[in-house]
Each structure stands twice: as C-alpha cells, then as structure tokens.
Design a protein around this motif. Sequence first.
Motif, PDB file in Angstrom:
ATOM      1  N   PRO A   6    -131.466   2.397  17.462  1.00  0.00           N
ATOM      2  CA  PRO A   6    -132.292   1.588  16.552  1.00  0.00           C
ATOM      3  C   PRO A   6    -133.395   2.426  15.920  1.00  0.00           C
ATOM      4  CG  PRO A   6    -132.843   1.129  18.842  1.00  0.00           C
ATOM      5  CD  PRO A   6    -131.626   2.000  18.872  1.00  0.00           C
ATOM      6  N   ALA A   7    -133.673   2.180  14.653  1.00  0.00           N
ATOM      7  CA  ALA A   7    -134.745   2.894  13.957  1.00  0.00           C
ATOM      8  C   ALA A   7    -136.106   2.433  14.462  1.00  0.00           C
ATOM      9  CB  ALA A   7    -134.635   2.668  12.460  1.00  0.00           C
ATOM     10  N   THR A   8    -137.019   3.364  14.573  1.00  0.00           N
ATOM     11  CA  THR A   8    -138.375   3.045  15.025  1.00  0.00           C
ATOM     12  C   THR A   8    -139.449   3.550  14.074  1.00  0.00           C
ATOM     13  OG1 THR A   8    -138.420   5.080  16.365  1.00  0.00           O
ATOM     14  CG2 THR A   8    -137.709   3.053  17.461  1.00  0.00           C
ATOM     15  N   VAL A   9    -139.139   4.528  13.237  1.00  0.00           N
ATOM     16  CA  VAL A   9    -140.133   5.102  12.326  1.00  0.00           C
ATOM     17  C   VAL A   9    -139.540   5.201  10.929  1.00  0.00           C
ATOM     18  CG1 VAL A   9    -141.281   6.428  14.134  1.00  0.00           C
ATOM     19  CG2 VAL A   9    -139.410   7.451  12.864  1.00  0.00           C
ATOM     20  N   LEU A  10    -140.416   5.316   9.953  1.00  0.00           N
ATOM     21  CA  LEU A  10    -140.013   5.483   8.561  1.00  0.00           C
ATOM     22  C   LEU A  10    -140.317   6.920   8.158  1.00  0.00           C
ATOM     23  CD1 LEU A  10    -138.769   3.766   6.338  1.00  0.00           C
ATOM     24  CD2 LEU A  10    -141.070   3.244   5.530  1.00  0.00           C
TER      25      LEU A  10
ATOM     26  N   GLN B 273    -136.644   7.571  17.164  1.00  0.00           N
ATOM     27  CA  GLN B 273    -137.675   8.525  17.586  1.00  0.00           C
ATOM     28  C   GLN B 273    -137.076   9.892  17.870  1.00  0.00           C
ATOM     29  OE1 GLN B 273    -140.917   7.381  17.661  1.00  0.00           O
ATOM     30  NE2 GLN B 273    -141.544   9.501  17.848  1.00  0.00           N
ATOM     31  N   SER B 274    -135.870   9.919  18.422  1.00  0.00           N
ATOM     32  CA  SER B 274    -135.248  11.192  18.765  1.00  0.00           C
ATOM     33  C   SER B 274    -134.915  12.004  17.518  1.00  0.00           C
ATOM     34  CB  SER B 274    -133.987  10.946  19.594  1.00  0.00           C
ATOM     35  OG  SER B 274    -133.354  12.171  19.894  1.00  0.00           O
ATOM     36  N   CYS B 275    -134.286  11.389  16.539  1.00  0.00           N
ATOM     37  CA  CYS B 275    -133.931  12.116  15.307  1.00  0.00           C
ATOM     38  C   CYS B 275    -135.170  12.506  14.517  1.00  0.00           C
ATOM     39  CB  CYS B 275    -132.997  11.268  14.453  1.00  0.00           C
ATOM     40  SG  CYS B 275    -131.316  11.138  15.098  1.00  0.00           S
ATOM     41  N   ASN B 276    -136.186  11.672  14.550  1.00  0.00           N
ATOM     42  CA  ASN B 276    -137.420  11.993  13.823  1.00  0.00           C
ATOM     43  C   ASN B 276    -138.077  13.242  14.391  1.00  0.00           C
ATOM     44  OD1 ASN B 276    -139.503  11.380  11.863  1.00  0.00           O
ATOM     45  ND2 ASN B 276    -140.789  10.836  13.615  1.00  0.00           N
ATOM     46  N   THR B 277    -137.917  13.466  15.700  1.00  0.00           N
ATOM     47  CA  THR B 277    -138.523  14.631  16.336  1.00  0.00           C
ATOM     48  C   THR B 277    -137.613  15.837  16.286  1.00  0.00           C
ATOM     49  OG1 THR B 277    -139.586  13.063  17.838  1.00  0.00           O
ATOM     50  CG2 THR B 277    -139.762  15.369  18.411  1.00  0.00           C
ATOM     51  N   LEU B 278    -136.314  15.623  16.082  1.00  0.00           N
ATOM     52  CA  LEU B 278    -135.359  16.718  16.139  1.00  0.00           C
ATOM     53  C   LEU B 278    -135.653  17.796  15.116  1.00  0.00           C
ATOM     54  CD1 LEU B 278    -132.727  17.770  17.414  1.00  0.00           C
ATOM     55  CD2 LEU B 278    -131.485  16.514  15.670  1.00  0.00           C
ATOM     56  N   GLU B 279    -136.142  17.420  13.939  1.00  0.00           N
ATOM     57  CA  GLU B 279    -136.360  18.410  12.885  1.00  0.00           C
ATOM     58  C   GLU B 279    -137.660  19.183  13.070  1.00  0.00           C
ATOM     59  OE1 GLU B 279    -137.441  16.795   9.030  1.00  0.00           O
ATOM     60  OE2 GLU B 279    -137.560  14.812   9.905  1.00  0.00           O
TER      61      GLU B 279
END
Length: 442
Positions: free
Chosen positions: A256-260, A275-281
Amino acid sequence: MPGRTDGLITLGAADALWVDLTADSAVPTASGAFTCSPAHARVGYVLLGSHVVATVRASGGQWSVPEAQVRRAAAELNAVGMDRQDLLRIGPFRGAPRQEYDEETPLRWRRRITRELQEPGGPARAARREVGRPYHLAGIDWRQILVEQTRDGTQRTWWLPRAVVRLLDAAEHTETQWVQAARTRQAGAAVTEPPSYPRQARDADGRQPTSPDGPTTSLRPYNAELQGQLYSVLSRKPGTSRRVAGWACAVCRTAPATVLDHCHEHGYVRAPLCQSCNTLERPDHLYSNDIRVANRYTRLFHTDTDDWLRHWHRCPGCRARTTLPLPHLAAWTAHTACRSLRPTHRAPRGRKPCGVLRVSWTGSHQAPRSCLFTVAVDFCPSGEHRVLARVPYREAAERFRIWLAETAPALAAAAGPDRLDDLPAQFRPIIVDTSGEGPALF
C-alpha cells in the motif's frame, strides 16, 4: 492437537503451531505470537505477518483461533525471502512526532520500536521489562534482525531488512482495513440485524468479528491521476493522505502507498509510493553536494531499471530534459558510467570491488557548464584509488541519454526537448539538507 474443537485451537496451541510451521522461515518468528504483546485476543483478531487471524471465544470461555488460518499465515510468511544485507533505516528521525503508546491502537510498528529503543538503558533494559512491551510485531521477532549503527560516534540509528519492512507495512495496512471493516459491520448492525454469528464469536465488549478470512479489500492501481500536479499545491489539499493510502505503490505495485513522492528540483508529483520504495532510491549518506552510492543502486539501474526510470520520468521537468535529477544523475554516473574504472581486490571467491563509491559535485544543473561530478572510492584497504574520474555535467547527461535509448527505448522516445510547454520558466532550486536526516534532494 490439545484444545481443538471444530477446527479451533487454543492460543497456547496456536503459539506452538506457529513456531513449528515457521521454523525454517527466512524471517525469524516469536514464540508468543498469540499470547504476548502486542497480540490481544479480545480485540477479535491477531496479526501474523500480513495476515489477520480471527479470535473467537470457544465453549468454556477460552479464546481460540481457527487452525487453518494459522497454517495459511505461516505459509505466506515462509514464502517471504529476506536479504539481511539489504537494510532500510527505520529511525530515529529528527522532528518525528512522539505518539503515546496505546495497546488498543493499530500496529504502528515504527512507533512501537522507536518507543522501546529510546527507553533509558536501551534495548537490553527494555527487553528485560516484557510486561506491556512489544515482544513481537505481527508474530515476527524483530529483535533478532534489528541492526544498530552509530554515526560519528554519537548518534544511533536502527535498521531492518527491507523485506521485513515491507511485510510490517503490509501488516499495518491489513490491520487498518480489518478495523474499518469491523466498524462498518457494527454501524450496519444498528440498522439491520446481520447474519447470525455463533454466540462464542463475540468478544468481551459484545462486538462481532468479521469473517475469519478477513476483509477482502483491494488497492487500486495508480494510473497517472496526479500527473503534472505540483506537490506544493496538492499536499495542502484536505484528504490527500487518505487518497494516497487507497493506491497501491506505483513501483512495486504490491504494497500500500504511504507517501506522495515528488521531484524536489521541479516540484512535480511523481506518484504514490510505499515507504520501502520511497527510501530505496536514497543513498546511505546525503550531504549538500556529496553522496555515497549504496549497493541498492544495482536494483535501480540494473534489476528494476524500467520501473524506476518510468517513475523518475513521471516528473515533466525530468522527462523534458531527458535526464535525471542532479543527485540521481550523479549516482548513475558513479555506479554505471564509471563502473569499468572501479578497481577490484582479491577475495576468497574471486575478486571484490574496492571500497565504497562516492560522488560529489560542484555547481548546479542550472549552470551546466560549471557543474562537475567527481567519482571516488572510500575505504580502500590499501588507501589507494581515491579519485576515479571527473565528469562534466553535460557529458554525464549525454551519456545517460545514450544509455536510456539503449536500455529503455520507449521511455527515451517519450522524452525530449519538444515537450517544454507546461514547464515553469525557471527551475525550482534544489533544497539543500546538510543534517543527513531528511534527504531533501530526493
């Protein structure tokens, strides 16, 4: 199995079954998944990984759970692969609001871990006081896989494997959906009598649980509904956070998406992310003009290239320039364009890349002629290989365009200088964050 009646087993038997079924799981599990904090049978359910197991009061007033649901949750957890080296920082973060711990609230696993680890005496002292403390999280023994790092000899940071972070995020989302479904059923019960439940299925508060299988709520895929919108405008609109939570992550498409996520150079929204993908980069360390290039960039520029390039080019500014934001382009230059320049050293199994890549830059993308990338190697065992290359911004951008055309032709064809109509006259300047806490450049 002791205590088994009509497919139900006692909480103690469920604890033993859970440990037995997950003995070979890559993710370590706890022995008190049903009886220790934060599990609370009276609320009508227990979280096991991202699965909800309903609790019912069987004959004699004893709390029980369906055995089939325990086995299903164990099978789902056993299917999760975990790389203990692929770590994600979970705290502490400067400026994060402190929330009071409440046993009845949803999982909120980050706050629970932060609260415990910030106790005087640290994790060891908190572990000795197990009364009221989160012994496990959704049946996962997080203490076995928590990594504590110290930066500059003063500040402690906490890390968990990325697979576990995604699993706990999914558990938090599942629990939220379960609670919402239960409240909806309660509201409907005041108007229309719902289908009859067994009398033992009511909890101590007289509430009816939902079906043992839990709510079947599907996340809607993101289809560019926010394309071209400015984050500064959209983030101020009421209900934006609730709207984001209804989407699946636009990159992994499972959590599920948590951030924009948005581009900090141009200010445009990219897409809702977990949250995981947002931090991955993000790199391991970020300063005003200096970053470490972590191993996770192997996925960004090799394994999952198409997904991430498509995501970055959701920003009209980056797409029109046919390049990446300055820090991303710097990381790509160090990790991909200068890969052949990185020396290696002997290792027990062949040769190992030397040290850790680091790239710094002078100037800005707004003045390309004066912008220069410097790619270096830190922590070389012999103290050699400090500077590998110095690459001008324009040369790095041209290399990226060539690489993009070869790697993702469809994305390269959709980009280009002929799509500048909707861009602002002046680029938004990069926000510099020297604290290392919030990677504002990303």
